[in-house]
Design a protein around this motif. Structure first.
Motif, PDB file in Angstrom:
ATOM      1  N   SER A  63      -8.570  -1.433  -3.035  1.00  0.00           N
ATOM      2  CA  SER A  63      -8.030  -2.821  -4.548  1.00  0.00           C
ATOM      3  C   SER A  63      -7.044  -3.279  -3.632  1.00  0.00           C
ATOM      4  O   SER A  63      -7.191  -5.121  -4.369  1.00  0.00           O
ATOM      5  N   ILE A  64      -6.183  -3.191  -2.940  1.00  0.00           N
ATOM      6  CA  ILE A  64      -5.110  -4.368  -2.300  1.00  0.00           C
ATOM      7  C   ILE A  64      -5.417  -4.573  -1.408  1.00  0.00           C
ATOM      8  O   ILE A  64      -5.408  -5.902  -1.246  1.00  0.00           O
ATOM      9  N   ASP A  65      -6.529  -4.279  -0.466  1.00  0.00           N
ATOM     10  CA  ASP A  65      -6.711  -5.161   1.006  1.00  0.00           C
ATOM     11  C   ASP A  65      -7.995  -4.454   1.028  1.00  0.00           C
ATOM     12  O   ASP A  65      -8.323  -3.554   1.599  1.00  0.00           O
ATOM     13  N   LYS A  66      -9.536  -5.305   0.385  1.00  0.00           N
ATOM     14  CA  LYS A  66     -10.449  -5.273   1.411  1.00  0.00           C
ATOM     15  C   LYS A  66     -10.426  -4.790   2.239  1.00  0.00           C
ATOM     16  O   LYS A  66     -11.512  -4.645   2.863  1.00  0.00           O
ATOM     17  N   ASN A  67     -10.171  -5.805   3.295  1.00  0.00           N
ATOM     18  CA  ASN A  67     -10.421  -5.590   4.636  1.00  0.00           C
ATOM     19  C   ASN A  67      -9.528  -4.768   5.703  1.00  0.00           C
ATOM     20  O   ASN A  67      -9.768  -4.627   6.128  1.00  0.00           O
TER      21      ASN A  67
ATOM     22  N   ILE B  32       1.402  -1.529   0.149  1.00  0.00           N
ATOM     23  CA  ILE B  32       0.145   0.073  -0.208  1.00  0.00           C
ATOM     24  C   ILE B  32       0.836   1.083   0.167  1.00  0.00           C
ATOM     25  O   ILE B  32       0.713   1.844  -0.942  1.00  0.00           O
ATOM     26  N   SER B  33       2.248   1.519   0.785  1.00  0.00           N
ATOM     27  CA  SER B  33       2.525   2.899   0.841  1.00  0.00           C
ATOM     28  C   SER B  33       3.815   2.654  -0.242  1.00  0.00           C
ATOM     29  O   SER B  33       3.590   3.890  -1.202  1.00  0.00           O
ATOM     30  N   SER B  34       3.719   1.489  -0.991  1.00  0.00           N
ATOM     31  CA  SER B  34       4.629   1.249  -2.316  1.00  0.00           C
ATOM     32  C   SER B  34       3.802   2.160  -3.253  1.00  0.00           C
ATOM     33  O   SER B  34       3.967   3.322  -3.727  1.00  0.00           O
ATOM     34  N   ALA B  35       2.510   1.581  -3.619  1.00  0.00           N
ATOM     35  CA  ALA B  35       1.762   2.261  -3.744  1.00  0.00           C
ATOM     36  C   ALA B  35       0.980   4.052  -4.130  1.00  0.00           C
ATOM     37  O   ALA B  35       0.733   4.657  -5.223  1.00  0.00           O
ATOM     38  N   ILE B  36       0.840   3.798  -3.112  1.00  0.00           N
ATOM     39  CA  ILE B  36       0.652   5.581  -2.855  1.00  0.00           C
ATOM     40  C   ILE B  36       2.035   6.772  -2.992  1.00  0.00           C
ATOM     41  O   ILE B  36       1.715   7.771  -3.828  1.00  0.00           O
ATOM     42  N   MET B  37       3.174   5.544  -2.440  1.00  0.00           N
ATOM     43  CA  MET B  37       4.109   6.894  -3.281  1.00  0.00           C
ATOM     44  C   MET B  37       4.203   7.009  -4.453  1.00  0.00           C
ATOM     45  O   MET B  37       5.059   8.209  -5.382  1.00  0.00           O
ATOM     46  N   GLU B  38       4.205   6.280  -5.370  1.00  0.00           N
ATOM     47  CA  GLU B  38       3.936   5.625  -6.530  1.00  0.00           C
ATOM     48  C   GLU B  38       3.438   6.831  -7.382  1.00  0.00           C
ATOM     49  O   GLU B  38       3.102   7.686  -8.058  1.00  0.00           O
TER      50      GLU B  38
ATOM     51  N   LEU C 264       0.047   3.793   8.693  1.00  0.00           N
ATOM     52  CA  LEU C 264       0.272   4.220   7.577  1.00  0.00           C
ATOM     53  C   LEU C 264      -0.628   5.151   7.661  1.00  0.00           C
ATOM     54  O   LEU C 264      -1.769   5.584   7.936  1.00  0.00           O
ATOM     55  N   LEU C 265       0.362   6.630   8.263  1.00  0.00           N
ATOM     56  CA  LEU C 265      -0.401   7.982   7.663  1.00  0.00           C
ATOM     57  C   LEU C 265       0.256   8.428   6.282  1.00  0.00           C
ATOM     58  O   LEU C 265       0.930   8.716   6.523  1.00  0.00           O
ATOM     59  N   SER C 266      -0.503   9.077   6.091  1.00  0.00           N
ATOM     60  CA  SER C 266      -0.389  10.034   4.138  1.00  0.00           C
ATOM     61  C   SER C 266      -1.791  10.652   4.982  1.00  0.00           C
ATOM     62  O   SER C 266      -2.194  10.908   4.910  1.00  0.00           O
ATOM     63  N   VAL C 267      -0.878  11.917   3.976  1.00  0.00           N
ATOM     64  CA  VAL C 267      -1.408  13.570   3.829  1.00  0.00           C
ATOM     65  C   VAL C 267      -2.022  13.912   2.422  1.00  0.00           C
ATOM     66  O   VAL C 267      -0.499  13.741   1.998  1.00  0.00           O
ATOM     67  N   VAL C 268      -3.380  13.806   1.983  1.00  0.00           N
ATOM     68  CA  VAL C 268      -3.438  14.751   0.506  1.00  0.00           C
ATOM     69  C   VAL C 268      -4.773  15.623   0.818  1.00  0.00           C
ATOM     70  O   VAL C 268      -4.864  15.941   1.705  1.00  0.00           O
ATOM     71  N   SER C 269      -4.686  15.815  -1.018  1.00  0.00           N
ATOM     72  CA  SER C 269      -5.548  16.850  -1.483  1.00  0.00           C
ATOM     73  C   SER C 269      -6.943  15.774  -0.876  1.00  0.00           C
ATOM     74  O   SER C 269      -7.208  14.675  -1.650  1.00  0.00           O
TER      75      SER C 269
ATOM     76  N   VAL D 133       4.725   9.286   2.649  1.00  0.00           N
ATOM     77  CA  VAL D 133       3.807   7.931   3.737  1.00  0.00           C
ATOM     78  C   VAL D 133       4.823   7.706   4.809  1.00  0.00           C
ATOM     79  O   VAL D 133       6.147   7.234   4.986  1.00  0.00           O
ATOM     80  N   THR D 134       3.806   7.730   6.120  1.00  0.00           N
ATOM     81  CA  THR D 134       4.793   7.438   7.689  1.00  0.00           C
ATOM     82  C   THR D 134       4.614   6.292   7.891  1.00  0.00           C
ATOM     83  O   THR D 134       3.345   6.151   8.267  1.00  0.00           O
ATOM     84  N   GLY D 135       5.119   5.281   8.441  1.00  0.00           N
ATOM     85  CA  GLY D 135       4.533   4.446   9.203  1.00  0.00           C
ATOM     86  C   GLY D 135       4.844   4.529  10.815  1.00  0.00           C
ATOM     87  O   GLY D 135       5.782   4.469  11.522  1.00  0.00           O
ATOM     88  N   ILE D 136       3.639   4.116  11.827  1.00  0.00           N
ATOM     89  CA  ILE D 136       3.789   4.203  13.184  1.00  0.00           C
ATOM     90  C   ILE D 136       3.351   2.754  13.561  1.00  0.00           C
ATOM     91  O   ILE D 136       2.749   2.444  12.686  1.00  0.00           O
ATOM     92  N   TYR D 137       4.348   3.291  14.442  1.00  0.00           N
ATOM     93  CA  TYR D 137       3.782   2.049  15.866  1.00  0.00           C
ATOM     94  C   TYR D 137       3.103   1.542  16.514  1.00  0.00           C
ATOM     95  O   TYR D 137       2.267   2.925  16.757  1.00  0.00           O
TER      96      TYR D 137
END
Length: 328
Positions: free
Chosen positions: A259-263, A212-218, A241-246, A224-228
């Motif tokens: 589409s990557i993970d329905k759950n 998911i993170s690779s797809a968002i960045m691409e 995962l944390l991401s900021v978008v418009s 994308v930031t990974g938070i424990y």
């Protein structure tokens, strides 16, 4: 040079538009029902009904006095704009006093008046200017009560003025609708001040974080930031995962994650203002900090010069005393 002149002209044009909307909201919708929305305009409304003094006269006189006592607290870049805002407002209050007024429904007048005032104030503040009134009074009071923020002081002043107008007109109805107008104006101005800077913070919980993170960045070129994180029920360690978008990108991002993970578990928050790469870079905060740093440096230089001067004077005085004692 042309771009700079064009930018300055646009700023003053927006200040003029904002003050026009403000004056229109007061004269056309709130004044006929004696409704106040805080600030000097509310005091002007009271004086208009008590003594027949035009709003434009009261506004410019009160703001002029407040400006004299508070201009030293303003940033230099804001002083000329603020003076322009005060003059424009008084002028437009006189012009819009000739417009036909709305007197059909109190609630509709309160809502429209509040929206126009909020839109006007928001446009003016976005240009780093002010129309005076509560802003100036709050700046002065902040020196007496430094532990209270300027925003809170403005709110206290506006609420006090609304209560005062209700007591003068001896009407709880006027006080109630004035509070509604103030609330609407505040919300609308806040929305306009942060307009264009709003973004969406997206928190994603999934077992396919890497994909998911690779797809968002691409696909979105967003960080994308990974938070424990730890599931308290399953007691399993994981990464959130944390991401900021418009706002426009949000539906596509959610579709991508699903589409990557329905759950996948997704939480979306409103981010009122985002600074950094991919969003707003230069801000009024940077300008304000730079000016404060400059003032601090200038103060240190002045203090250093004063100190050096005193040391020099002491040395000269000591030499004179020594010379005098030798002669004796």
């Amino acid at each position: 040079m042309k771009k700079k002149i064009g930018k300055i002209l646009l700023e003053y044009l927006l200040i003029a538009l904002g003050t026009f909307l403000l004056a229109l909201g007061i004269n056309m919708f709130l004044l006929p029902f004696k409704i106040s929305s805080g600030g000097v305009s509310s005091i002007a409304t009271v004086l208009y009904y008590l003594f027949g003094i035009p709003l434009s006269v009261t506004t410019i006189l009160f703001n002029a006095v407040l400006f004299i006592f508070s201009f030293k607290f303003l940033e230099k870049s804001s002083i000329i704009k603020t003076v322009a805002g005060i003059v424009f407002l008084s002028g437009f209050l006189e012009v819009t006093s000739l417009f036909p007024v709305y007197t059909e429904d109190l609630f509709i007048a309160t809502v429209i008046g509040g929206v126009l005032i909020g839109a006007g104030v928001g446009l003016v503040i976005r240009q780093e200017a002010s129309t005076g009134g509560s802003d100036f009074a709050a700046l002065m009071l902040s020196r007496i009560f430094p532990h209270i923020s300027v925003a809170v002081l403005i709110m206290i002043i506006d609420c006090a003025i609304v209560i005062f107008s209700g007591l003068v007109f001896k009407s709880i109805t006027i006080m109630f609708y004035s509070a509604i107008a103030l609330f609407i104006a505040t919300k609308v101005s806040d929305a306009i001040i942060v307009m264009g800077d709003v973004a969406k913070s997206v928190y994603i919980f999934s077992s396919k974080n890497d994909e998911i993170s690779s797809a968002i960045m691409e696909k979105f070129s967003r960080g994308v930031t990974g938070i424990y994180s730890k599931g308290m029920y399953s007691e399993a360690d994981s990464t959130m995962l944390l991401s900021v978008v418009s706002p426009k990108e949000l539906p596509f991002l959610i579709h991508l994650v699903r589409s990557i993970d329905k759950n996948a578990f997704i939480i979306v928050y409103d981010a009122k203002e985002v600074l950094g790469e991919g969003f707003k870079q230069e801000t009024s905060y940077d300008l304000l900090t730079a000016k404060k740093d400059k003032k601090k440096k200038e103060k240190k230089v002045r203090e250093k010069k004063v100190k050096e001067k005193k040391v020099k004077e002491k040395k000269v005085k000591a030499k004179k005393i020594k010379k005098k004692s030798i002669e004796e």
